[in-house]
Design a protein around this motif. Structure first.
Motif, PDB file in Angstrom:
ATOM      1  N   ILE A  95      86.229  34.741 -25.157  1.00 61.79           N
ATOM      2  CA  ILE A  95      86.870  33.413 -24.962  1.00 61.79           C
ATOM      3  C   ILE A  95      86.601  33.078 -23.588  1.00 61.79           C
ATOM      4  O   ILE A  95      86.295  31.867 -23.139  1.00 61.79           O
ATOM      5  N   ARG A  96      87.104  34.040 -22.604  1.00 61.74           N
ATOM      6  CA  ARG A  96      87.072  33.522 -21.238  1.00 61.74           C
ATOM      7  C   ARG A  96      85.681  33.144 -20.764  1.00 61.74           C
ATOM      8  O   ARG A  96      85.425  32.168 -19.942  1.00 61.74           O
ATOM      9  N   ASN A  97      84.690  34.089 -21.112  1.00 64.47           N
ATOM     10  CA  ASN A  97      83.152  33.883 -20.826  1.00 64.47           C
ATOM     11  C   ASN A  97      82.722  32.216 -21.560  1.00 64.47           C
ATOM     12  O   ASN A  97      81.908  31.601 -20.760  1.00 64.47           O
ATOM     13  N   VAL A  98      83.110  31.858 -22.683  1.00 61.67           N
ATOM     14  CA  VAL A  98      82.495  30.889 -23.233  1.00 61.67           C
ATOM     15  C   VAL A  98      83.241  29.530 -22.427  1.00 61.67           C
ATOM     16  O   VAL A  98      82.457  28.669 -22.318  1.00 61.67           O
ATOM     17  N   ILE A  99      84.586  29.659 -22.306  1.00 60.07           N
ATOM     18  CA  ILE A  99      85.436  28.708 -21.690  1.00 60.07           C
ATOM     19  C   ILE A  99      84.656  28.212 -20.334  1.00 60.07           C
ATOM     20  O   ILE A  99      84.455  27.177 -19.865  1.00 60.07           O
ATOM     21  N   LYS A 100      84.437  29.529 -19.477  1.00 59.61           N
ATOM     22  CA  LYS A 100      83.882  29.314 -18.128  1.00 59.61           C
ATOM     23  C   LYS A 100      82.690  28.627 -18.100  1.00 59.61           C
ATOM     24  O   LYS A 100      82.338  27.817 -17.143  1.00 59.61           O
ATOM     25  N   GLU A 101      81.747  28.913 -19.118  1.00 60.63           N
ATOM     26  CA  GLU A 101      80.616  28.156 -19.146  1.00 60.63           C
ATOM     27  C   GLU A 101      80.656  26.788 -19.976  1.00 60.63           C
ATOM     28  O   GLU A 101      79.544  26.150 -20.057  1.00 60.63           O
ATOM     29  N   GLY A 102      81.724  26.418 -20.303  1.00 61.35           N
ATOM     30  CA  GLY A 102      81.911  24.957 -20.797  1.00 61.35           C
ATOM     31  C   GLY A 102      81.321  25.125 -22.256  1.00 61.35           C
ATOM     32  O   GLY A 102      81.019  23.657 -22.921  1.00 61.35           O
ATOM     33  N   LYS A 103      80.914  26.241 -22.861  1.00 61.70           N
ATOM     34  CA  LYS A 103      80.669  26.155 -24.336  1.00 61.70           C
ATOM     35  C   LYS A 103      81.623  26.286 -25.464  1.00 61.70           C
ATOM     36  O   LYS A 103      82.561  26.034 -25.089  1.00 61.70           O
ATOM     37  N   ILE A 104      80.835  26.446 -26.722  1.00 61.01           N
ATOM     38  CA  ILE A 104      82.019  26.490 -27.498  1.00 61.01           C
ATOM     39  C   ILE A 104      82.221  27.607 -28.334  1.00 61.01           C
ATOM     40  O   ILE A 104      81.503  28.325 -28.702  1.00 61.01           O
ATOM     41  N   VAL A 105      83.470  28.159 -28.198  1.00 61.03           N
ATOM     42  CA  VAL A 105      83.948  29.565 -29.038  1.00 61.03           C
ATOM     43  C   VAL A 105      83.530  29.463 -30.497  1.00 61.03           C
ATOM     44  O   VAL A 105      83.597  28.407 -31.141  1.00 61.03           O
ATOM     45  N   PRO A 106      83.211  30.646 -30.955  1.00 62.50           N
ATOM     46  CA  PRO A 106      82.572  30.680 -32.414  1.00 62.50           C
ATOM     47  C   PRO A 106      83.659  30.335 -33.249  1.00 62.50           C
ATOM     48  O   PRO A 106      85.022  30.501 -33.028  1.00 62.50           O
ATOM     49  N   SER A 107      83.178  29.292 -34.089  1.00 62.08           N
ATOM     50  CA  SER A 107      84.372  28.775 -35.115  1.00 62.08           C
ATOM     51  C   SER A 107      85.410  29.618 -35.830  1.00 62.08           C
ATOM     52  O   SER A 107      86.480  29.211 -35.996  1.00 62.08           O
ATOM     53  N   ALA A 108      84.743  30.808 -36.047  1.00 65.64           N
ATOM     54  CA  ALA A 108      85.710  31.714 -36.880  1.00 65.64           C
ATOM     55  C   ALA A 108      86.835  32.031 -36.111  1.00 65.64           C
ATOM     56  O   ALA A 108      87.852  32.132 -36.421  1.00 65.64           O
ATOM     57  N   ILE A 109      86.626  32.274 -34.791  1.00 64.77           N
ATOM     58  CA  ILE A 109      87.822  32.478 -33.920  1.00 64.77           C
ATOM     59  C   ILE A 109      88.786  31.356 -33.953  1.00 64.77           C
ATOM     60  O   ILE A 109      89.893  31.348 -33.961  1.00 64.77           O
ATOM     61  N   THR A 110      88.395  30.071 -33.503  1.00 65.02           N
ATOM     62  CA  THR A 110      89.222  28.985 -33.385  1.00 65.02           C
ATOM     63  C   THR A 110      89.966  28.602 -34.662  1.00 65.02           C
ATOM     64  O   THR A 110      91.086  28.395 -34.551  1.00 65.02           O
ATOM     65  N   ILE A 111      89.169  28.618 -35.788  1.00 66.63           N
ATOM     66  CA  ILE A 111      89.961  28.103 -36.933  1.00 66.63           C
ATOM     67  C   ILE A 111      90.812  29.138 -37.458  1.00 66.63           C
ATOM     68  O   ILE A 111      91.797  28.798 -38.035  1.00 66.63           O
ATOM     69  N   SER A 112      90.665  30.606 -37.101  1.00 70.25           N
ATOM     70  CA  SER A 112      91.740  31.483 -37.701  1.00 70.25           C
ATOM     71  C   SER A 112      93.074  31.088 -36.788  1.00 70.25           C
ATOM     72  O   SER A 112      94.208  31.268 -37.290  1.00 70.25           O
ATOM     73  N   LEU A 113      92.832  30.864 -35.282  1.00 67.72           N
ATOM     74  CA  LEU A 113      94.087  30.377 -34.672  1.00 67.72           C
ATOM     75  C   LEU A 113      94.606  29.073 -35.033  1.00 67.72           C
ATOM     76  O   LEU A 113      95.747  28.956 -35.097  1.00 67.72           O
ATOM     77  N   ILE A 114      93.717  28.314 -35.486  1.00 71.01           N
ATOM     78  CA  ILE A 114      94.327  26.735 -35.897  1.00 71.01           C
ATOM     79  C   ILE A 114      95.108  27.095 -37.149  1.00 71.01           C
ATOM     80  O   ILE A 114      96.105  26.386 -37.507  1.00 71.01           O
ATOM     81  N   LYS A 115      94.430  27.679 -38.159  1.00 72.90           N
ATOM     82  CA  LYS A 115      95.180  28.082 -39.323  1.00 72.90           C
ATOM     83  C   LYS A 115      96.424  28.856 -39.157  1.00 72.90           C
ATOM     84  O   LYS A 115      97.448  28.326 -39.914  1.00 72.90           O
ATOM     85  N   ARG A 116      96.382  29.757 -38.321  1.00 73.22           N
ATOM     86  CA  ARG A 116      97.615  30.331 -37.928  1.00 73.22           C
ATOM     87  C   ARG A 116      98.943  29.433 -37.434  1.00 73.22           C
ATOM     88  O   ARG A 116     100.102  29.407 -37.915  1.00 73.22           O
ATOM     89  N   ALA A 117      98.530  28.318 -36.635  1.00 72.50           N
ATOM     90  CA  ALA A 117      99.453  27.648 -36.252  1.00 72.50           C
ATOM     91  C   ALA A 117      99.861  26.519 -36.999  1.00 72.50           C
ATOM     92  O   ALA A 117     100.950  26.167 -37.288  1.00 72.50           O
ATOM     93  N   ILE A 118      98.939  26.064 -37.861  1.00 75.02           N
ATOM     94  CA  ILE A 118      99.286  25.077 -38.968  1.00 75.02           C
ATOM     95  C   ILE A 118     100.457  25.791 -39.794  1.00 75.02           C
ATOM     96  O   ILE A 118     101.249  25.298 -40.232  1.00 75.02           O
ATOM     97  N   ASN A 119     100.148  27.109 -40.325  1.00 71.53           N
ATOM     98  CA  ASN A 119     101.009  27.909 -41.176  1.00 71.53           C
ATOM     99  C   ASN A 119     102.546  28.051 -40.361  1.00 71.53           C
ATOM    100  O   ASN A 119     103.345  27.919 -41.028  1.00 71.53           O
ATOM    101  N   SER A 120     102.762  27.878 -39.389  1.00 73.08           N
ATOM    102  CA  SER A 120     103.756  28.001 -38.513  1.00 73.08           C
ATOM    103  C   SER A 120     104.365  26.920 -38.025  1.00 73.08           C
ATOM    104  O   SER A 120     105.398  26.878 -37.256  1.00 73.08           O
ATOM    105  N   ALA A 121     103.653  25.741 -38.042  1.00 66.80           N
ATOM    106  CA  ALA A 121     104.063  24.482 -37.603  1.00 66.80           C
ATOM    107  C   ALA A 121     105.177  23.941 -38.362  1.00 66.80           C
ATOM    108  O   ALA A 121     105.439  24.305 -39.547  1.00 66.80           O
ATOM    109  N   THR A 122     106.136  23.353 -37.531  1.00 71.37           N
ATOM    110  CA  THR A 122     107.668  22.804 -38.263  1.00 71.37           C
ATOM    111  C   THR A 122     107.490  21.357 -38.917  1.00 71.37           C
ATOM    112  O   THR A 122     108.270  20.922 -39.527  1.00 71.37           O
ATOM    113  N   SER A 123     106.322  20.891 -38.698  1.00 74.82           N
ATOM    114  CA  SER A 123     106.001  19.430 -39.507  1.00 74.82           C
ATOM    115  C   SER A 123     104.912  19.528 -40.082  1.00 74.82           C
ATOM    116  O   SER A 123     103.797  20.458 -39.997  1.00 74.82           O
TER     117      SER A 123
END
Ligand code: ADP
Ligand code: UDP
Ligand code: MG
Length: 236
Positions: A95-123
């Motif tokens: 993640i650090r290398n991709v962000i430093k290069e301004g590129k896009i992190v692989p979808s599988a990583i980002t989506i699993s983080l988003i999914k976990r955050a949606i699951n624990s969202a209070t709204s």
């Protein structure tokens, strides 16, 4: 996973599926095999708004205001990735290398983080800030999560204004330097704008002029969300 939307995932064409990377396909197979039983309460029907715009266009600033006035949960994809990068995660270095290069992190990583955050969202009204960043991100999200956004906010801002804002941000981010900013602007034009165009063609995009003061911009944003209020109150 939100059974009533499951059919949407079927509408992604085989050709588009074939263009996804193998890790994403694996994630899709995992989720589709246990749809409805993956930790997301199936009775929940979240109202999802993507918030898009170039780097420094004011997504984070405006999302905080929307979240506080309209009771949305604010999930910033970039923040989720930075947290993951700073934790002892196996993906931290990537993640650090991709962000430093301004590129896009692989979808599988980002989506699993988003999914976990949606699951624990209070709204069940959710702002997803800074995602999807590419058509590949978008297709993977729709397939894995099984929903399309209800709404897309797009902040339109001139490049010189975005650069000025980022250089004044002072958060010590590894990507807030001129070299990475140039790369991020190109990635935004080449990969993120097609997502805006896709949702524009579906009539989902509200384009907001993102110049002026924070309050002036929020007044434009407020009108969009205020016009949704009856729908949000009825369904959420
Ligand atoms: N309308 C505005 N005018 C001037 N500065 C702004 C405005 N909106 C946001 N900023 C500042 O610009 C920087 C980038 O804003 P941010 O919300 O982080 O944008 P993004 O999430 O799109 O990168 C931050 O330092 C923020 O305080
Ligand atoms: O879905 C995402 C969101 C962010 N990023 C990475 O994280 C960086 C910072 O994203 P953020 O949204 O925090 O930046 P902003 O546009 O708000 O300045 C991006 O340039 C990308 O490298 C990514 O790969 N996928
Ligand atoms: Mg941001």
């Amino acid at each position: 996973m939100w059974r009533r939307f499951a059919h949407l995932s079927q509408s992604i064409s085989r050709t588009k599926l074939q263009s996804l990377d193998p890790t994403v396909l694996k994630l899709i197979n995992t989720f589709s095999s246990d749809a409805g039983n993956d930790g997301v309460a199936s009775s929940r029907k979240p109202f999802i708004s993507f918030v898009l715009g170039g780097p420094g266009s004011g997504k984070g600033t405006q999302c905080e205001k929307i979240a506080s006035i309209f009771s949305f949960a604010h999930l910033s994809a970039g923040e989720l990735l930075r947290e993951e990068m700073s934790s002892p995660s196996e993906n931290g270095e990537l993640i650090r290398n991709v962000i430093k290069e301004g590129k896009i992190v692989p979808s599988a990583i980002t989506i699993s983080l988003i999914k976990r955050a949606i699951n624990s969202a209070t709204s069940d009204k959710i702002l997803i800030d800074g995602f999807p960043r590419s058509e590949e991100n978008r297709i993977a999200f729709e397939k894995i999560i099984g929903v399309e956004p209800d709404l897309v906010i797009f902040f339109e801002c001139p490049e010189e204004e975005m650069v000025k804002r980022i250089l004044g941000r002072n958060l010590g981010r590894i990507d807030d330097n001129m070299e990475t900013i140039r790369k991020r602007l190109k990635v935004f034009e080449d990969l993120n704008m097609p997502v805006v165009e896709h949702y524009s063609s579906k009539g989902k995009v509200h384009k907001i002029t993102a110049t002026g003061t924070v309050d002036e911009i929020f007044e434009r944003v407020r009108q969009v969300f205020a016009s949704l209020r009856p729908k949000l109150c009825l369904e959420h």
